[in-house]
Enzyme design. Structure first.
Site: not given
Length: 319
Positions: A140, A157-158, A161, A179, A204, A245
């Protein structure tokens, strides 16, 4: 992973010539990426004959075969033409002996040719067969080519990307897969990623739906596959989590037991992820070429600390 490749697929992919047996190209299957150069077999030694491999004849093999009598040559080649042998292949544009055509035709084996030198031809075919027969896994993420560097963007997801990939494409980089990324191991240290055929060139975007990157941005905005050189993991920023960092901590992620360099980028409102990932790719390339900004900074900082300590000691001594 494909269990086999037809000889016709091999011929088309590597631009081989068909000397004989055109009608057998779809029947014969290649199940191994290894290639055999039948040296001992031409002398009559068949104890360990790898009959299930493509039999590659170079200048040495053809020259040796021509020194035999016609009857002996036919007898040897008939023994080599088994029901599992995918094809006979002749390199350097050399002419296939008539007995090879006869033996191959009798066993329904195609005889192929190429003008490439034997070693280059062997490498070309092995590389193609490795890519087709290798075990494949789906991951994924989004795979993008950034300045020639394959960057696999991962994250929940969300997290953004696909939107990041879209901005990277707008900035002149190339999309490979969105995806779902099909990955396979090309050799001991190389992982290659590609898009599943049904998702090729598609992206998408939530709120927009599916867009065709090649139609919108042109053929230069996409690639079929690429070597995965770097993994960038996007992770939602939280106050209780500490992120690197200085970039001094080196992370890797195993894909088929191959360690791939990985960096984690915190996602926060207002951060331009596309630019950050673009710079991450450039920085990774700079490190690969021997320049590490973090190490340079740490070295300069240590020198400054040592200098200040010496100055303080001298000042104390003067007092």
């Amino acid at each position: 992973m494909a269990d086999s490749v037809t000889v016709r697929q091999l011929v088309k992919a590597t631009k081989l010539e068909v000397y004989s047996g055109e009608e057998y190209l779809d029947q014969r299957q290649v199940v191994l990426s290894d290639i055999s150069r039948p040296g001992l077999e031409l002398t009559g030694y068949f104890n360990y004959y790898p009959h299930e491999r493509i039999q590659l004849f170079g200048r040495t093999e053809i020259s040796f075969a021509r020194n035999m009598s016609s009857e002996e040559r036919l007898l040897i080649l008939k023994r080599m033409a088994t029901e599992d042998t995918p094809a006979f292949l002749v390199s350097r544009g050399l002419e296939a002996p008539a007995e090879m055509i006869t033996a191959a035709t009798a066993a329904h084996i195609p005889v192929l040719g190429s003008r490439l030198p034997t070693t280059r031809l062997s490498s070309l075919i092995t590389e193609y067969l490795d890519s087709q027969l290798a075990e494949r896994r789906s991951m994924h993420g989004v795979l993008v080519d950034i300045y020639g560097l394959g960057v696999l963007i991962t994250g929940d997801s969300g997290v953004g990307k696909s939107e990041t990939a879209l901005e990277l494409v707008q900035r002149g980089h190339r999309l490979i897969a969105d995806d779902r990324v099909d990955v396979y191991q090309q050799d001991e240290q190389t992982i290659v990623g590609a898009a599943p055929p049904i998702l090729s060139h598609l992206l998408e975007i939530r709120g927009l739906g599916i867009i065709d990157v090649m139609n919108l941005f042109g053929a230069g905005a996409v690639r079929e596959d690429t070597t995965i050189s770097l993994i960038v993991h996007l992770e939602n920023w939280t106050p209780d989590k500490t992120f690197d960092r200085l970039g001094s901590g080196e992370q890797t992620q195993l894909i088929f037991d191959v360690p791939v360099p990985k960096i984690t980028v915190p996602v926060k409102v207002g951060r331009n992820l596309a630019i950050i990932i673009e710079v991450a790719a450039m920085n990774f390339r700079a490190k690969s070429m021997g320049y590490d900004a973090t190490k340079t900074f740490e070295k300069n900082l240590n020198h400054l600390i040592e200098h200040n300590e010496e100055t303080d000691q001298n000042s104390s001594g003067d007092k």
